[in-house]
Structure formats: C-alpha cells, structure tokens
Motif scaffolding. Structure first.
Motif, mmCIF file in Angstrom:
data_model
loop_
_atom_site.group_PDB
_atom_site.id
_atom_site.type_symbol
_atom_site.label_atom_id
_atom_site.label_comp_id
_atom_site.label_asym_id
_atom_site.label_seq_id
_atom_site.Cartn_x
_atom_site.Cartn_y
_atom_site.Cartn_z
ATOM 1 N N PRO A 265 27.092 -46.741 140.094
ATOM 2 C CA PRO A 265 26.599 -47.311 138.835
ATOM 3 C C PRO A 265 26.390 -46.226 137.784
ATOM 4 C CG PRO A 265 25.409 -48.250 140.706
ATOM 5 C CD PRO A 265 26.244 -47.129 141.247
ATOM 6 N N LEU A 266 26.764 -46.551 136.545
ATOM 7 C CA LEU A 266 26.547 -45.664 135.397
ATOM 8 C C LEU A 266 27.297 -44.339 135.538
ATOM 9 C CD1 LEU A 266 22.694 -46.265 134.998
ATOM 10 C CD2 LEU A 266 24.547 -47.464 133.810
ATOM 11 N N HIS A 267 28.488 -44.401 136.121
ATOM 12 C CA HIS A 267 29.323 -43.218 136.325
ATOM 13 C C HIS A 267 30.768 -43.497 135.912
ATOM 14 C CE1 HIS A 267 25.948 -41.605 138.608
ATOM 15 N NE2 HIS A 267 26.571 -40.437 138.638
ATOM 16 N N PRO A 268 31.556 -42.442 135.723
ATOM 17 C CA PRO A 268 32.956 -42.638 135.327
ATOM 18 C C PRO A 268 33.810 -43.229 136.440
ATOM 19 C CG PRO A 268 32.470 -40.298 135.643
ATOM 20 C CD PRO A 268 31.160 -41.018 135.715
ATOM 21 N N THR A 269 34.731 -44.095 136.052
ATOM 22 C CA THR A 269 35.710 -44.666 136.968
ATOM 23 C C THR A 269 36.819 -43.642 137.211
ATOM 24 O OG1 THR A 269 37.034 -45.537 135.151
ATOM 25 C CG2 THR A 269 35.271 -46.954 136.002
ATOM 26 N N HIS A 270 37.778 -44.035 138.041
ATOM 27 C CA HIS A 270 38.937 -43.166 138.267
ATOM 28 C C HIS A 270 39.643 -42.887 136.937
ATOM 29 C CE1 HIS A 270 42.329 -41.335 140.281
ATOM 30 N NE2 HIS A 270 43.152 -42.156 139.666
ATOM 31 N N GLU A 271 39.807 -43.932 136.118
ATOM 32 C CA GLU A 271 40.462 -43.751 134.813
ATOM 33 C C GLU A 271 39.619 -42.845 133.912
ATOM 34 O OE1 GLU A 271 39.984 -46.621 136.342
ATOM 35 O OE2 GLU A 271 42.071 -47.050 136.932
ATOM 36 N N GLY A 272 38.298 -43.016 133.988
ATOM 37 C CA GLY A 272 37.414 -42.174 133.194
ATOM 38 C C GLY A 272 37.480 -40.720 133.606
ATOM 39 N N LEU A 273 37.587 -40.479 134.899
ATOM 40 C CA LEU A 273 37.684 -39.108 135.386
ATOM 41 C C LEU A 273 38.970 -38.445 134.906
ATOM 42 C CD1 LEU A 273 36.351 -39.781 138.984
ATOM 43 C CD2 LEU A 273 35.196 -38.405 137.243
ATOM 44 N N ARG A 274 40.040 -39.208 134.894
ATOM 45 C CA ARG A 274 41.308 -38.670 134.381
ATOM 46 C C ARG A 274 41.195 -38.357 132.888
ATOM 47 N NH1 ARG A 274 45.681 -38.877 137.538
ATOM 48 N NH2 ARG A 274 47.061 -38.877 135.737
ATOM 49 N N ALA A 275 40.508 -39.232 132.169
ATOM 50 C CA ALA A 275 40.314 -39.008 130.739
ATOM 51 C C ALA A 275 39.454 -37.770 130.495
ATOM 52 C CB ALA A 275 39.686 -40.234 130.102
ATOM 53 N N MET A 276 38.397 -37.607 131.295
ATOM 54 C CA MET A 276 37.527 -36.434 131.154
ATOM 55 C C MET A 276 38.299 -35.155 131.441
ATOM 56 S SD MET A 276 34.088 -38.013 132.918
ATOM 57 C CE MET A 276 33.116 -36.502 132.857
ATOM 58 N N ALA A 277 39.172 -35.191 132.451
ATOM 59 C CA ALA A 277 39.988 -34.019 132.765
ATOM 60 C C ALA A 277 40.901 -33.667 131.591
ATOM 61 C CB ALA A 277 40.821 -34.287 134.009
ATOM 62 N N ALA A 278 41.495 -34.685 130.976
ATOM 63 C CA ALA A 278 42.371 -34.443 129.827
ATOM 64 C C ALA A 278 41.600 -33.837 128.669
ATOM 65 C CB ALA A 278 43.044 -35.755 129.400
ATOM 66 N N LEU A 279 40.371 -34.277 128.464
ATOM 67 C CA LEU A 279 39.543 -33.732 127.394
ATOM 68 C C LEU A 279 39.197 -32.268 127.663
ATOM 69 C CD1 LEU A 279 37.156 -36.768 126.833
ATOM 70 C CD2 LEU A 279 38.846 -35.889 125.206
ATOM 71 N N VAL A 280 38.905 -31.943 128.917
ATOM 72 C CA VAL A 280 38.615 -30.545 129.282
ATOM 73 C C VAL A 280 39.828 -29.671 128.988
ATOM 74 C CG1 VAL A 280 38.204 -28.975 131.212
ATOM 75 C CG2 VAL A 280 36.850 -31.077 130.995
ATOM 76 N N VAL A 281 40.994 -30.113 129.422
ATOM 77 C CA VAL A 281 42.216 -29.330 129.206
ATOM 78 C C VAL A 281 42.489 -29.160 127.705
ATOM 79 C CG1 VAL A 281 44.716 -29.317 129.520
ATOM 80 C CG2 VAL A 281 43.220 -29.967 131.424
ATOM 81 N N ALA A 282 42.262 -30.218 126.933
ATOM 82 C CA ALA A 282 42.519 -30.165 125.495
ATOM 83 C C ALA A 282 41.511 -29.267 124.768
ATOM 84 C CB ALA A 282 42.474 -31.569 124.896
ATOM 85 N N THR A 283 40.284 -29.192 125.267
ATOM 86 C CA THR A 283 39.242 -28.381 124.629
ATOM 87 C C THR A 283 39.373 -26.906 124.974
ATOM 88 O OG1 THR A 283 37.723 -30.266 124.735
ATOM 89 C CG2 THR A 283 36.740 -28.112 124.337
ATOM 90 N N ARG A 284 39.904 -26.620 126.150
ATOM 91 C CA ARG A 284 40.058 -25.230 126.597
ATOM 92 C C ARG A 284 40.908 -24.455 125.600
ATOM 93 N NH1 ARG A 284 44.368 -23.263 129.780
ATOM 94 N NH2 ARG A 284 43.973 -21.220 130.696
ATOM 95 N N PRO A 285 40.414 -23.321 125.115
ATOM 96 C CA PRO A 285 41.177 -22.545 124.123
ATOM 97 C C PRO A 285 42.410 -21.864 124.739
ATOM 98 C CG PRO A 285 39.215 -21.350 124.794
ATOM 99 C CD PRO A 285 39.120 -22.697 125.435
#
Length: 285
Positions: A265-285
């Motif tokens: 409950p109140l946590h990221p789904t599998h799709e959310g985890l993939r989205a979070m990973a993409a955001l990390v990669v995009a933010t990394r300089p």
C-alpha cells in the motif's frame, strides 16, 4: 655547427616523444566505469511480486528501480542496501533490525571509488502516512476536511521542520564515504492526485489536493537538502501527475491505501518503478 646539430637532435627527441606523450595522456583518461550503490527505504526495494523478497528481511526484489538503473547504465558493479522501513539513521549510523536479522548502517557499502549513489529516504523519519490519516473517510462521498484542521497542519509543519536537516546530514555522510560519487536524492509524492477514489485514496477531492501540497513542501525540503550538499534531486511527483493511485491500471504508477496489485500500500507499482528508474537516468548528469 654544434648549435645546429643540437637543435636537430632536440627536435628529433621531441618528435619521437610526442606520440608517446599522447599515449600517456590517453592511458591516464578518467575511469568511466559506473560503480553504483543504492541506499534508502522501501521505495527502492521493489514490489512484492517475488515472495522470496522476504529472505533478506529488506524485501529487495529484481524490479526495484535501482536494479533497473544499474541494468540501463550497464554498471560495472551494483549493490543495494535499501531496506523497507529504513530511516535516515539506518543509512548513517544505526543498525536496522529486520525479521531475518540485523542490517548494518547502509553507508558501509560505499567506497572511495563509488561513482553513483541513489538515495530514497525521509518518509519513515516523519511517518508521512500517519500525517495524512486524518484525511481518510470511512465511506465514499464524505469529507474529513483535514485541510482545515489546525492539529493536522501543525503536525505536518513540525515534521517538515526536522526533515531537511536529517536528510542533509545523511547526504553529507554519503559524500564523506564516497567523495567522487554523483549522488541523486529521489523525491516523494505521486501517490495522491487532485481527487479521491474511495477506498484506494479514501479522501474528498479537496483533501486529496491538500495532501498533494504537503508533498510539494516535502519535496522542497528534500531539494534544498540535495542542493546544499552537491547532490541532484529527482522530481518524481512532477512526472507522476496523472499516474496517481486513482488512475487506471494502464496509467497507475502507485497503489493507494488498498492496493490492486502485488504492491505494498502507498508504494510504486512495477510500472512506477520503471518510471522512477527512467527519471534517475534522465537526471544523472
């Protein structure tokens, strides 16, 4: 004549030396290998699709966003010390006791040659889920009106006041252990949108919007902590608009108080985890 001969010899030596000098510079090029360590709480451990995730007491699974980041970046090395229920103190100095045994402070995984660190932390320090509980209703169509409750507002204010310094101290400890690493602090939010959807987000629309603003303030404190410690802030909440727990199954990045998948409950789904990973990669300089 001697002067001319000397000039010729010096020129030949320099000409011969230049290729070797070039090779020496190339050999001394910076190491581009990614040595990645993931720290944090249950947002970084993955969803519960894997029943064996309980084996280490931290519920780490193969679909955790750090694992996806490591695979995407083809990290030379990767280790996750993220653990469900972790607080800032469990990253820096305090052993965390789990159902399968003690977990030492997470910074122990860092090395001077670590090049990348992600951190998901802070939610358990302030027990954010308890702060929004006054907004929940017992039946659809009701309005708890927590947005007008002075006690709720004061509790939120008090929690956010202590959050920034705790996270800032944590980031400082990480930098001390891994001074060459790029550090990314992953933000909170995204679970709540601008409406309720009982029983998944059991609030009125107005109270749901109020909770969203709480996370705006929380992320502001986290972003400030990142900035003051030379880290990068990953803004999950901004990207998650339209993907909250009330969204359809094809859009939802988070589960609500009552999950509709193998997700806490109140946590990221599998799709959310993939989205979070993409955001990390995009933010990394």
């Amino acid at each position: 004549m001697k002067s001319t001969l000397s000039s010729i010899l010096v020129g030949c030596v320099v000409a011969l030396a230049l290729p070797w000098a070039h090779l020496a510079v190339a050999d001394a090029a910076p190491d581009s290998a990614i040595r990645y360590v993931a720290l944090g709480d249950s947002r970084a451990t993955g969803s519960l699709h894997d029943p064996l995730s309980i084996r280490d007491g931290c519920f780490r699974t193969a679909d955790a966003y750090p694992q996806i980041v490591a695979d995407t970046l083809r990290a030379e090395s990767y280790v996750s010390r993220a653990c469900a229920a972790a607080k800032t103190e469990n990253i820096t100095e305090k052993t965390q006791f789990t159902i399968t045994g003690p977990q030492p402070p997470q910074v122990g995984a860092l090395r001077p040659d670590t090049t990348l660190v992600t951190v998901s932390i802070g939610g358990n320090d302030i027990a954010w889920s308890s702060l929004v509980e006054p907004c929940y209703t017992l039946a659809p169509g009701l309005d708890a009106n927590c947005r007008s409750d002075a006690t709720t507002a004061q509790r939120m204010n008090d929690a956010l006041t202590v959050l920034g310094p705790k996270v800032s101290a944590t980031l400082a400890a990480i930098t001390e252990k891994a001074p060459a690493a790029t550090v990314l602090l992953v933000g909170h939010g995204g679970i709540f949108g601008d409406r309720g959807c009982w029983p998944y987000i059991p609030t009125s629309d107005a109270d749901a919007a109020f909770v969203v603003q709480f996370f705006v303030r929380m992320n502001s404190a986290l972003a400030d902590a990142a900035r003051s410690n030379g880290a990068y802030f990953v803004d999950v909440a901004a990207a998650a608009v339209g993907h909250d727990a009330c969204a359809g199954s094809d859009l939802r990045w988070f589960e609500g108080l009552v999950p509709r998948s193998f997700t806490m409950p109140l946590h990221p789904t599998h799709e959310g985890l993939r989205a979070m990973a993409a955001l990390v990669v995009a933010t990394r300089p």
